[in-house]
Motif scaffolding. Structure first.
Motif, PDB file in Angstrom:
ATOM      1  N   PHE A   1       0.843  -1.144   0.113  1.00  0.00           N
ATOM      2  CA  PHE A   1       0.110   0.071   0.076  1.00  0.00           C
ATOM      3  C   PHE A   1       0.884   1.444   0.084  1.00  0.00           C
ATOM      4  O   PHE A   1       1.973   1.464   0.679  1.00  0.00           O
ATOM      5  CB  PHE A   1      -0.959   0.051   1.256  1.00  0.00           C
ATOM      6  CG  PHE A   1      -2.098  -1.043   1.205  1.00  0.00           C
ATOM      7  CD1 PHE A   1      -3.124  -0.926   0.488  1.00  0.00           C
ATOM      8  CD2 PHE A   1      -1.776  -2.215   2.018  1.00  0.00           C
ATOM      9  CE1 PHE A   1      -4.223  -1.946   0.489  1.00  0.00           C
ATOM     10  CE2 PHE A   1      -2.826  -3.207   1.797  1.00  0.00           C
ATOM     11  CZ  PHE A   1      -3.988  -3.045   1.308  1.00  0.00           C
ATOM     12  N   THR A   2       0.769   2.283  -0.733  1.00  0.00           N
ATOM     13  CA  THR A   2       1.249   3.441  -0.765  1.00  0.00           C
ATOM     14  C   THR A   2       0.301   4.654  -0.348  1.00  0.00           C
ATOM     15  O   THR A   2      -0.885   4.436  -0.184  1.00  0.00           O
ATOM     16  CB  THR A   2       1.673   3.751  -2.155  1.00  0.00           C
ATOM     17  OG1 THR A   2       0.441   3.923  -3.277  1.00  0.00           O
ATOM     18  CG2 THR A   2       2.604   2.808  -2.564  1.00  0.00           C
ATOM     19  N   ALA A   3       0.799   5.825  -0.228  1.00  0.00           N
ATOM     20  CA  ALA A   3      -0.216   6.998  -0.197  1.00  0.00           C
ATOM     21  C   ALA A   3      -1.249   7.272  -0.917  1.00  0.00           C
ATOM     22  O   ALA A   3      -2.543   7.480  -0.748  1.00  0.00           O
ATOM     23  CB  ALA A   3       0.765   8.126   0.343  1.00  0.00           C
ATOM     24  N   SER A   4      -1.010   7.045  -2.194  1.00  0.00           N
ATOM     25  CA  SER A   4      -1.927   7.382  -3.361  1.00  0.00           C
ATOM     26  C   SER A   4      -2.872   6.117  -3.160  1.00  0.00           C
ATOM     27  O   SER A   4      -4.210   6.527  -3.587  1.00  0.00           O
ATOM     28  CB  SER A   4      -1.063   7.150  -4.808  1.00  0.00           C
ATOM     29  OG  SER A   4      -0.114   8.028  -4.813  1.00  0.00           O
ATOM     30  N   THR A   5      -2.685   5.073  -2.898  1.00  0.00           N
ATOM     31  CA  THR A   5      -3.411   4.082  -2.855  1.00  0.00           C
ATOM     32  C   THR A   5      -4.452   4.098  -1.592  1.00  0.00           C
ATOM     33  O   THR A   5      -5.887   3.920  -1.769  1.00  0.00           O
ATOM     34  CB  THR A   5      -3.010   2.516  -2.769  1.00  0.00           C
ATOM     35  OG1 THR A   5      -1.955   2.329  -3.623  1.00  0.00           O
ATOM     36  CG2 THR A   5      -3.796   1.409  -2.549  1.00  0.00           C
ATOM     37  N   LEU A   6      -3.898   4.541  -0.497  1.00  0.00           N
ATOM     38  CA  LEU A   6      -4.728   4.756   0.637  1.00  0.00           C
ATOM     39  C   LEU A   6      -5.591   5.986   0.543  1.00  0.00           C
ATOM     40  O   LEU A   6      -6.777   6.076   1.192  1.00  0.00           O
ATOM     41  CB  LEU A   6      -3.791   5.035   2.048  1.00  0.00           C
ATOM     42  CG  LEU A   6      -2.947   3.847   2.375  1.00  0.00           C
ATOM     43  CD1 LEU A   6      -2.392   4.234   3.549  1.00  0.00           C
ATOM     44  CD2 LEU A   6      -3.871   2.813   2.759  1.00  0.00           C
ATOM     45  N   LEU A   7      -5.445   7.139  -0.352  1.00  0.00           N
ATOM     46  CA  LEU A   7      -6.279   8.195  -0.519  1.00  0.00           C
ATOM     47  C   LEU A   7      -7.440   7.752  -1.082  1.00  0.00           C
ATOM     48  O   LEU A   7      -8.538   8.591  -0.942  1.00  0.00           O
ATOM     49  CB  LEU A   7      -5.442   9.375  -1.112  1.00  0.00           C
ATOM     50  CG  LEU A   7      -4.350  10.040  -0.260  1.00  0.00           C
ATOM     51  CD1 LEU A   7      -3.599  10.921  -1.270  1.00  0.00           C
ATOM     52  CD2 LEU A   7      -5.240  10.876   0.778  1.00  0.00           C
ATOM     53  N   VAL A   8      -7.452   6.618  -1.866  1.00  0.00           N
ATOM     54  CA  VAL A   8      -8.625   6.602  -2.657  1.00  0.00           C
ATOM     55  C   VAL A   8      -9.331   5.238  -2.220  1.00  0.00           C
ATOM     56  O   VAL A   8     -10.253   4.771  -2.802  1.00  0.00           O
ATOM     57  CB  VAL A   8      -8.320   6.212  -4.194  1.00  0.00           C
ATOM     58  CG1 VAL A   8      -7.824   7.375  -5.011  1.00  0.00           C
ATOM     59  CG2 VAL A   8      -7.427   4.977  -4.204  1.00  0.00           C
ATOM     60  N   MET A   9      -9.097   4.800  -1.204  1.00  0.00           N
ATOM     61  CA  MET A   9      -9.752   3.557  -0.463  1.00  0.00           C
ATOM     62  C   MET A   9     -10.919   4.129   0.514  1.00  0.00           C
ATOM     63  O   MET A   9     -10.956   5.308   1.222  1.00  0.00           O
ATOM     64  CB  MET A   9      -8.852   2.900   0.466  1.00  0.00           C
ATOM     65  CG  MET A   9      -7.579   2.382  -0.354  1.00  0.00           C
ATOM     66  SD  MET A   9      -6.529   1.304   0.587  1.00  0.00           S
ATOM     67  CE  MET A   9      -7.278   0.155   1.949  1.00  0.00           C
ATOM     68  N   THR A  10     -12.002   3.294   0.455  1.00  0.00           N
ATOM     69  CA  THR A  10     -13.290   3.431   1.287  1.00  0.00           C
ATOM     70  C   THR A  10     -12.789   3.093   2.672  1.00  0.00           C
ATOM     71  O   THR A  10     -11.801   2.597   2.904  1.00  0.00           O
ATOM     72  CB  THR A  10     -14.359   3.089   0.723  1.00  0.00           C
ATOM     73  OG1 THR A  10     -14.147   1.589   0.711  1.00  0.00           O
ATOM     74  CG2 THR A  10     -14.715   3.608  -0.655  1.00  0.00           C
ATOM     75  N   ASP A  11     -13.801   3.450   3.711  1.00  0.00           N
ATOM     76  CA  ASP A  11     -13.469   2.861   5.017  1.00  0.00           C
ATOM     77  C   ASP A  11     -13.775   1.456   5.155  1.00  0.00           C
ATOM     78  O   ASP A  11     -12.975   1.036   5.878  1.00  0.00           O
ATOM     79  CB  ASP A  11     -14.799   3.724   5.992  1.00  0.00           C
ATOM     80  CG  ASP A  11     -14.319   5.210   5.876  1.00  0.00           C
ATOM     81  OD1 ASP A  11     -13.257   5.600   5.950  1.00  0.00           O
ATOM     82  OD2 ASP A  11     -15.355   5.945   6.616  1.00  0.00           O
ATOM     83  N   ARG A  12     -14.396   0.929   4.249  1.00  0.00           N
ATOM     84  CA  ARG A  12     -14.534  -0.609   4.357  1.00  0.00           C
ATOM     85  C   ARG A  12     -13.258  -1.176   3.897  1.00  0.00           C
ATOM     86  O   ARG A  12     -12.967  -1.991   4.396  1.00  0.00           O
ATOM     87  CB  ARG A  12     -15.625  -0.921   3.679  1.00  0.00           C
ATOM     88  CG  ARG A  12     -15.874  -2.443   3.435  1.00  0.00           C
ATOM     89  CD  ARG A  12     -17.255  -3.047   2.704  1.00  0.00           C
ATOM     90  NE  ARG A  12     -18.456  -2.210   3.358  1.00  0.00           N
ATOM     91  CZ  ARG A  12     -19.661  -2.478   2.556  1.00  0.00           C
ATOM     92  NH1 ARG A  12     -19.686  -3.143   1.252  1.00  0.00           N
ATOM     93  NH2 ARG A  12     -20.738  -1.606   3.353  1.00  0.00           N
ATOM     94  N   GLU A  13     -12.708  -0.662   2.756  1.00  0.00           N
ATOM     95  CA  GLU A  13     -11.507  -1.010   2.330  1.00  0.00           C
ATOM     96  C   GLU A  13     -10.367  -1.006   3.436  1.00  0.00           C
ATOM     97  O   GLU A  13      -9.403  -1.785   3.429  1.00  0.00           O
ATOM     98  CB  GLU A  13     -11.154  -0.665   1.057  1.00  0.00           C
ATOM     99  CG  GLU A  13     -12.088  -0.765  -0.200  1.00  0.00           C
ATOM    100  CD  GLU A  13     -11.863  -0.232  -1.339  1.00  0.00           C
ATOM    101  OE1 GLU A  13     -12.338  -0.436  -2.378  1.00  0.00           O
ATOM    102  OE2 GLU A  13     -10.978   1.062  -1.334  1.00  0.00           O
ATOM    103  N   LEU A  14     -10.309   0.078   4.173  1.00  0.00           N
ATOM    104  CA  LEU A  14      -9.256   0.272   5.165  1.00  0.00           C
ATOM    105  C   LEU A  14      -9.498  -0.760   6.236  1.00  0.00           C
ATOM    106  O   LEU A  14      -8.390  -1.204   6.829  1.00  0.00           O
ATOM    107  CB  LEU A  14      -9.459   1.806   5.917  1.00  0.00           C
ATOM    108  CG  LEU A  14      -8.913   2.834   5.025  1.00  0.00           C
ATOM    109  CD1 LEU A  14      -9.213   4.204   5.597  1.00  0.00           C
ATOM    110  CD2 LEU A  14      -7.491   2.799   4.352  1.00  0.00           C
ATOM    111  N   ASP A  15     -10.736  -0.950   6.652  1.00  0.00           N
ATOM    112  CA  ASP A  15     -11.228  -2.080   7.665  1.00  0.00           C
ATOM    113  C   ASP A  15     -10.458  -3.247   7.142  1.00  0.00           C
ATOM    114  O   ASP A  15     -10.023  -4.282   7.868  1.00  0.00           O
ATOM    115  CB  ASP A  15     -12.359  -2.188   7.675  1.00  0.00           C
ATOM    116  CG  ASP A  15     -13.007  -0.990   8.741  1.00  0.00           C
ATOM    117  OD1 ASP A  15     -12.218  -0.409   9.346  1.00  0.00           O
ATOM    118  OD2 ASP A  15     -14.244  -0.727   8.547  1.00  0.00           O
ATOM    119  N   ASP A  16     -10.451  -3.663   5.747  1.00  0.00           N
ATOM    120  CA  ASP A  16     -10.109  -4.791   5.064  1.00  0.00           C
ATOM    121  C   ASP A  16      -8.757  -4.873   5.392  1.00  0.00           C
ATOM    122  O   ASP A  16      -7.862  -5.829   5.581  1.00  0.00           O
ATOM    123  CB  ASP A  16     -10.545  -5.003   3.508  1.00  0.00           C
ATOM    124  CG  ASP A  16     -11.864  -5.231   3.683  1.00  0.00           C
ATOM    125  OD1 ASP A  16     -12.618  -5.568   4.601  1.00  0.00           O
ATOM    126  OD2 ASP A  16     -12.678  -5.099   2.559  1.00  0.00           O
TER     127      ASP A  16
END
Length: 394
Positions: free
Chosen positions: A70-85
């Motif tokens: 994961f990079t900063a660009s990837t995390l910026l476009v992720m939803t809360d559910r994807e962050l939980d995953d």
């Protein structure tokens, strides 16, 4: 005298043009500029370490997130559910549990970075911009709106072809079907509540037809009925044995542990007993054969199996030899439990709480009533025995 010479004599001051100007020298060729490394654009997202700096995220956590790719660009476009995953993947792969402050700090850092990038664009976040500056939730909402608009146009065209009368008839049928499902679900809940109150002899075929996923109005999966079997015996034909029934309770305990683990991971309150949350989770993962009515119906039988397995096996063999059905065997399991509770002052709740496999189950209402009646009878017998005999009349 020439007039021109006379004019020059009268005006001695004149403009001296001087010698002709020399030819212009061409400028020297420009020297090549030294090559400098290309600087990242101002609106580019920062590195992951700089992104979460000051938000309470440990460096070891950042390193493990980077190891997952994961990079900063990837995390910026992720939803809360994807962050939980992603956090669940950290816990599953690295056995690394994020602190509560780290979870909130990571989300706060991502929100701040999105706001910074949007401010650099002058707040024009609805125009053309890079994918790293668009919130993943906004993308999802926009896609849902587009899908809804497309489906709405299709529905509008279909309704124009069918006419207003067909629309009213279809909506009326759907409303009637929903009301019927709601009434059936409420009737089923009332039947289950009555059965739990009186511990009545609900037939096993009715119990099996109620098997499957929980929920009001949901169609439950039909399951094979139970029959009385000896320990280690496999039920024949389309029947389920009692060993399989006790295995379902062990499976419920594992589901409870999984629910508790997920609640701890997300920072939520975890249940300590098998509640509706556990049954919903079991149905969600595909174990629709585990449902609340059935598991509450035979929980005292499982309690006898855990507290006194020898007595439970003997009772199973006796009822199997007599050819009794599972309803009679279920009623016979109450008496040994009352005897066990008598050795603990008829406190059946303490008996359940002291056993590790029974502490996660609620005590059946019928069993608590029987223990209360036995304690009342025991106290009355002791009171009568302590009174002196009446004097002889003659």
């Amino acid at each position: 005298m020439d007039p021109h010479d006379a004019f020059l004599a009268a005006h001695p001051f004149r403009w001296d043009l001087g010698p002709p100007a020399p030819a212009a020298v061409p400028p020297p060729p420009a020297l090549p500029m030294p090559h400098s490394p290309a600087l990242p654009p101002v609106n580019a997202p920062r590195e992951l370490e700089d992104l979460v700096a000051g938000y309470g995220v440990r460096g070891s956590t950042v390193a493990r997130i980077s190891e997952l790719g994961f990079t900063a660009s990837t995390l910026l476009v992720m939803t809360d559910r994807e962050l939980d995953d992603m956090t669940a993947a950290l816990a599953g792969l690295f056995r690394w549990d994020l602190l509560i402050g780290e979870r909130f700090g990571l989300r706060a850092a991502l929100r701040a970075e999105r706001g910074r990038l949007m401010a650099l664009h002058g707040g024009r976040h609805h125009g053309h911009q890079s994918g790293s500056t668009i919130d993943g939730a906004s993308q999802e909402v926009l896609s849902n709106e587009r899908d809804g608009a497309a489906s709405g146009e299709d529905d509008a065209g279909r309704m124009m072809l069918s006419g207003k009368k067909q629309k009213n008839g279809s909506s009326a049928r759907k409303a009637k079907k929903a009301r019927r499902k709601k009434v059936d679900g409420l009737r089923l809940d009332h039947m289950q509540e009555d059965e739990r109150e009186d511990g009545g002899g609900r037939s096993e075929s009715t119990e099996s037809s109620a098997g499957g996923g929980g929920g009001v109005g949901a169609e439950r999966q039909r399951e094979h009925p139970f029959v009385v079997t000896e320990p280690g015996e496999v039920a024949r034909a389309k029947k389920n044995g009692l060993d399989y029934l006790f295995h379902l309770y062990e499976q419920c305990r594992l589901f409870l542990l999984q629910v508790q683990s997920m609640a701890k991971l997300h920072g939520h309150k975890s249940p300590t007993k098998v509640t509706n949350q556990v049954f919903r989770y079991a149905s969600k993962v595909g174990a629709s054969y585990i449902n609340k009515p059935k598991m509450r119906h035979y929980v005292h039988c499982y309690a006898l199996h855990c507290l006194d397995q020898e007595a439970s096996d003997a009772l199973r063999r006796a009822y199997k030899a007599r050819g009794e059905n599972v309803g009679a065997w279920r009623q016979a399991c109450y008496a040994p439990l009352v005897d066990i509770a008598a050795g603990h002052g008829f406190d059946v709740d303490a008996v359940f709480a002291a056993h590790p496999r029974l502490a996660i189950w609620y005590v059946p209402t019928r069993l608590r009533q029987l223990c209360h009646q036995a304690r009342s009878a025991h106290d009355a017998a002791n009171a009568n025995g302590a009174m002196p005999p009446p004097p002889p009349m003659f």
